[in-house]
Scaffold this motif. Structure first.
Motif, PDB file in Angstrom:
ATOM      1  N   LEU A  68       1.038  -1.171  -0.273  1.00  0.00           N
ATOM      2  CA  LEU A  68       0.037  -0.235  -0.219  1.00  0.00           C
ATOM      3  C   LEU A  68       0.161   1.169  -0.237  1.00  0.00           C
ATOM      4  O   LEU A  68       2.011   1.586   0.381  1.00  0.00           O
ATOM      5  N   ASN A  69       0.386   2.315  -0.855  1.00  0.00           N
ATOM      6  CA  ASN A  69       1.130   3.548  -0.761  1.00  0.00           C
ATOM      7  C   ASN A  69       0.094   4.244   0.623  1.00  0.00           C
ATOM      8  O   ASN A  69      -0.751   4.573   1.086  1.00  0.00           O
ATOM      9  N   ALA A  70       1.451   4.631   2.159  1.00  0.00           N
ATOM     10  CA  ALA A  70       1.214   6.097   2.249  1.00  0.00           C
ATOM     11  C   ALA A  70       2.109   6.812   2.533  1.00  0.00           C
ATOM     12  O   ALA A  70       3.120   7.407   1.374  1.00  0.00           O
ATOM     13  N   MET A  71       1.412   8.316   3.278  1.00  0.00           N
ATOM     14  CA  MET A  71       2.410   9.447   3.009  1.00  0.00           C
ATOM     15  C   MET A  71       1.731   9.602   4.454  1.00  0.00           C
ATOM     16  O   MET A  71       0.873   9.539   5.251  1.00  0.00           O
ATOM     17  N   GLU A  72       2.866  10.499   5.248  1.00  0.00           N
ATOM     18  CA  GLU A  72       2.485  10.557   7.083  1.00  0.00           C
ATOM     19  C   GLU A  72       3.767  11.568   7.189  1.00  0.00           C
ATOM     20  O   GLU A  72       4.847  12.106   7.176  1.00  0.00           O
TER      21      GLU A  72
END
Length: 172
Positions: A68-72
């Protein structure tokens, strides 16, 4: 299975970020049919059953077994190491600190734990939501045990749909 798509041969300035694509689930209709000895045909498997098995496994384990792509957005802690929420990490796409890009080569990544350590001796500057990390986490391939569990869950649902509900347990 999860696949990872990246434009590796595009000119550097035009390379889009990698994209994690999701399969419908952790098993296939063919595997379910095989597990039931052909009693349930692959064409009788409803795609929603496969998706429900995936959601149940994710919910109970607290882990997503695909990529999965994630941006934190993280708070800087004035320390050498910060931790991402989701792991294992497959790829770091971009890191910005106070809206300045940080070269990925300046960071040491522990893929298993999701920790990012500055390797140039710098610290992650203290601040409120001043660090943004874009990345891909999860698994490139569904682990065999997870695939087996998903196949069993869907087979149980398919057999119940075909023959009526089965008794899981009894208590008096």
């Amino acid at each position: 299975m999860a696949t990872l798509v990246s434009s590796l041969f595009a000119p550097t300035a035009l390379v889009p970020p990698a994209i994690a694509t999701l399969p419908i689930g952790y098993t296939t209709a063919a595997l379910v049919s095989q597990l039931t000895g052909g009693e349930v045909l692959a064409s009788e498997i409803v795609p929603e059953w496969i998706q429900q098995a995936r959601e149940e496994i994710d919910r109970r384990s607290g882990i997503c077994f695909t990529s999965l792509n994630a941006m934190e957005t993280l708070d800087g802690n004035d320390l050498a190491t910060i931790f991402l929420d989701c792991f294992p990490i497959l790829e770091i796409l971009e890191i910005t600190v106070d809206e300045q890009d940080i070269p990925i080569s300046d960071v040491v990544l522990n893929r298993r734990t999701g920790s990012l350590k500055r390797c140039d001796g710098d610290l992650w500057p203290e601040g409120c939501q001043n660090i943004v990390v874009s990345y891909i986490h999860g698994y490139r391939l569904v682990p065999p045990t997870v695939q087996k569990i998903a196949t069993l869950l869907v087979a149980k649902t398919a057999l119940a749909a075909k023959h009526g509900y089965l008794v899981d347990s009894e208590s008096i």
